[in-house]
Motif scaffolding. Structure first.
Motif, PDB file in Angstrom:
ATOM      1  N   MET A 141     -91.979  15.766  55.874  1.00 56.36           N
ATOM      2  CA  MET A 141     -92.450  14.382  55.950  1.00 56.36           C
ATOM      3  C   MET A 141     -93.955  14.368  56.211  1.00 56.36           C
ATOM      4  SD  MET A 141     -91.134  11.432  58.498  1.00 56.36           S
ATOM      5  CE  MET A 141     -92.225  10.168  58.967  1.00 56.36           C
ATOM      6  N   THR A 142     -94.669  13.634  55.377  1.00 52.39           N
ATOM      7  CA  THR A 142     -96.117  13.514  55.539  1.00 52.39           C
ATOM      8  C   THR A 142     -96.436  12.432  56.559  1.00 52.39           C
ATOM      9  OG1 THR A 142     -96.434  14.124  53.236  1.00 52.39           O
ATOM     10  CG2 THR A 142     -98.261  13.045  54.327  1.00 52.39           C
ATOM     11  N   ILE A 143     -97.327  12.766  57.469  1.00 53.00           N
ATOM     12  CA  ILE A 143     -97.792  11.771  58.430  1.00 53.00           C
ATOM     13  C   ILE A 143     -99.148  11.279  57.951  1.00 53.00           C
ATOM     14  CG2 ILE A 143     -98.531  11.372  60.798  1.00 53.00           C
ATOM     15  CD1 ILE A 143     -96.374  13.244  61.684  1.00 53.00           C
ATOM     16  N   HIS A 144     -99.226   9.992  57.683  1.00 57.14           N
ATOM     17  CA  HIS A 144    -100.460   9.404  57.166  1.00 57.14           C
ATOM     18  C   HIS A 144    -101.355   8.934  58.303  1.00 57.14           C
ATOM     19  CE1 HIS A 144     -97.629   8.757  53.726  1.00 57.14           C
ATOM     20  NE2 HIS A 144     -98.625   9.387  53.155  1.00 57.14           N
ATOM     21  N   VAL A 145    -102.639   9.028  58.065  1.00 54.83           N
ATOM     22  CA  VAL A 145    -103.631   8.453  58.969  1.00 54.83           C
ATOM     23  C   VAL A 145    -104.029   7.122  58.348  1.00 54.83           C
ATOM     24  CG1 VAL A 145    -105.909   8.722  60.003  1.00 54.83           C
ATOM     25  CG2 VAL A 145    -104.430  10.732  59.671  1.00 54.83           C
ATOM     26  N   TRP A 146    -103.542   6.038  58.934  1.00 55.98           N
ATOM     27  CA  TRP A 146    -103.749   4.703  58.381  1.00 55.98           C
ATOM     28  C   TRP A 146    -105.068   4.119  58.843  1.00 55.98           C
ATOM     29  CZ3 TRP A 146    -100.681   3.047  54.634  1.00 55.98           C
ATOM     30  CH2 TRP A 146     -99.431   3.647  54.497  1.00 55.98           C
ATOM     31  N   GLN A 147    -105.746   3.428  57.943  1.00 54.32           N
ATOM     32  CA  GLN A 147    -106.960   2.675  58.252  1.00 54.32           C
ATOM     33  C   GLN A 147    -106.676   1.211  57.997  1.00 54.32           C
ATOM     34  OE1 GLN A 147    -109.732   4.537  55.516  1.00 54.32           O
ATOM     35  NE2 GLN A 147    -110.699   5.558  57.236  1.00 54.32           N
ATOM     36  N   LYS A 148    -107.130   0.380  58.906  1.00 57.91           N
ATOM     37  CA  LYS A 148    -106.954  -1.070  58.773  1.00 57.91           C
ATOM     38  C   LYS A 148    -108.138  -1.641  57.996  1.00 57.91           C
ATOM     39  CE  LYS A 148    -107.275  -3.406  62.573  1.00 57.91           C
ATOM     40  NZ  LYS A 148    -107.038  -4.075  63.839  1.00 57.91           N
ATOM     41  N   SER A 149    -107.884  -2.643  57.198  1.00 54.85           N
ATOM     42  CA  SER A 149    -108.932  -3.299  56.432  1.00 54.85           C
ATOM     43  C   SER A 149    -110.059  -3.776  57.353  1.00 54.85           C
ATOM     44  CB  SER A 149    -108.349  -4.499  55.683  1.00 54.85           C
ATOM     45  OG  SER A 149    -109.383  -5.292  55.147  1.00 54.85           O
ATOM     46  N   SER A 150    -111.280  -3.602  56.897  1.00 55.28           N
ATOM     47  CA  SER A 150    -112.426  -4.070  57.689  1.00 55.28           C
ATOM     48  C   SER A 150    -112.495  -5.591  57.721  1.00 55.28           C
ATOM     49  CB  SER A 150    -113.728  -3.507  57.122  1.00 55.28           C
ATOM     50  OG  SER A 150    -113.902  -3.940  55.787  1.00 55.28           O
ATOM     51  N   TYR A 151    -111.766  -6.265  56.834  1.00 51.48           N
ATOM     52  CA  TYR A 151    -111.733  -7.721  56.814  1.00 51.48           C
ATOM     53  C   TYR A 151    -110.680  -8.288  57.757  1.00 51.48           C
ATOM     54  CZ  TYR A 151    -114.819  -7.620  52.820  1.00 51.48           C
ATOM     55  OH  TYR A 151    -115.887  -7.426  51.998  1.00 51.48           O
ATOM     56  N   CYS A 152    -109.903  -7.431  58.380  1.00 49.31           N
ATOM     57  CA  CYS A 152    -108.821  -7.868  59.254  1.00 49.31           C
ATOM     58  C   CYS A 152    -109.388  -8.358  60.581  1.00 49.31           C
ATOM     59  CB  CYS A 152    -107.852  -6.716  59.494  1.00 49.31           C
ATOM     60  SG  CYS A 152    -106.428  -7.197  60.468  1.00 49.31           S
ATOM     61  N   GLN A 153    -108.995  -9.536  60.946  1.00 51.71           N
ATOM     62  CA  GLN A 153    -109.379 -10.089  62.237  1.00 51.71           C
ATOM     63  C   GLN A 153    -108.346  -9.667  63.273  1.00 51.71           C
ATOM     64  OE1 GLN A 153    -112.304 -11.842  62.600  1.00 51.71           O
ATOM     65  NE2 GLN A 153    -112.623 -11.314  60.476  1.00 51.71           N
ATOM     66  N   GLU A 154    -108.428 -10.206  64.452  1.00 49.42           N
ATOM     67  CA  GLU A 154    -107.425  -9.943  65.474  1.00 49.42           C
ATOM     68  C   GLU A 154    -106.073 -10.425  64.986  1.00 49.42           C
ATOM     69  OE1 GLU A 154    -107.818  -8.338  68.410  1.00 49.42           O
ATOM     70  OE2 GLU A 154    -109.858  -7.924  67.733  1.00 49.42           O
ATOM     71  N   GLY A 155    -105.031  -9.723  65.323  1.00 52.20           N
ATOM     72  CA  GLY A 155    -103.697 -10.116  64.897  1.00 52.20           C
ATOM     73  C   GLY A 155    -103.059  -9.041  64.044  1.00 52.20           C
ATOM     74  N   ASP A 156    -101.930  -9.347  63.510  1.00 47.36           N
ATOM     75  CA  ASP A 156    -101.154  -8.337  62.808  1.00 47.36           C
ATOM     76  C   ASP A 156    -101.134  -8.460  61.294  1.00 47.36           C
ATOM     77  OD1 ASP A 156     -98.706  -8.398  65.440  1.00 47.36           O
ATOM     78  OD2 ASP A 156    -100.411  -7.070  65.163  1.00 47.36           O
ATOM     79  N   ALA A 157    -101.699  -9.505  60.723  1.00 48.57           N
ATOM     80  CA  ALA A 157    -101.624  -9.711  59.271  1.00 48.57           C
ATOM     81  C   ALA A 157    -102.750  -8.946  58.585  1.00 48.57           C
ATOM     82  CB  ALA A 157    -101.685 -11.196  58.953  1.00 48.57           C
ATOM     83  N   CYS A 158    -102.559  -7.643  58.405  1.00 48.49           N
ATOM     84  CA  CYS A 158    -103.618  -6.796  57.866  1.00 48.49           C
ATOM     85  C   CYS A 158    -103.087  -5.881  56.772  1.00 48.49           C
ATOM     86  CB  CYS A 158    -104.190  -5.914  58.966  1.00 48.49           C
ATOM     87  SG  CYS A 158    -104.892  -6.832  60.334  1.00 48.49           S
ATOM     88  N   VAL A 159    -103.995  -5.408  55.948  1.00 42.92           N
ATOM     89  CA  VAL A 159    -103.671  -4.394  54.953  1.00 42.92           C
ATOM     90  C   VAL A 159    -104.090  -3.049  55.539  1.00 42.92           C
ATOM     91  CG1 VAL A 159    -104.232  -3.507  52.664  1.00 42.92           C
ATOM     92  CG2 VAL A 159    -103.999  -5.972  53.033  1.00 42.92           C
ATOM     93  N   HIS A 160    -103.213  -2.055  55.383  1.00 41.14           N
ATOM     94  CA  HIS A 160    -103.506  -0.701  55.833  1.00 41.14           C
ATOM     95  C   HIS A 160    -103.506   0.225  54.622  1.00 41.14           C
ATOM     96  CE1 HIS A 160    -102.208  -2.624  59.533  1.00 41.14           C
ATOM     97  NE2 HIS A 160    -102.769  -1.624  60.183  1.00 41.14           N
TER      98      HIS A 160
END
Length: 57
Positions: free
Chosen positions: A1-20
């Protein structure tokens, strides 16, 4: 199983609605706020085409 290092979109504000995003030799992986759920994997070429389309809007 590959473990990914996720990055959150720089356009994401506080909260959970983000693209990774994560990359590895298998491709570019996209997920919404919970990368443990559904993940879409595309080739780097397909991802570049998607970025080009989004930037043109």
């Amino acid at each position: 199983m590959t473990i990914h290092v996720w990055q959150k979109s720089s356009y994401c504000q506080e909260g959970d609605a983000c693209v990774h995003i994560a990359t590895d030799p298998d491709g570019v992986h996209l997920a919404d706020s919970d990368p443990a759920q559904t993940v879409v994997t595309v080739t780097p070429v397909a991802f570049a085409a998607l970025l080009g389309l989004v930037k043109s809007l």
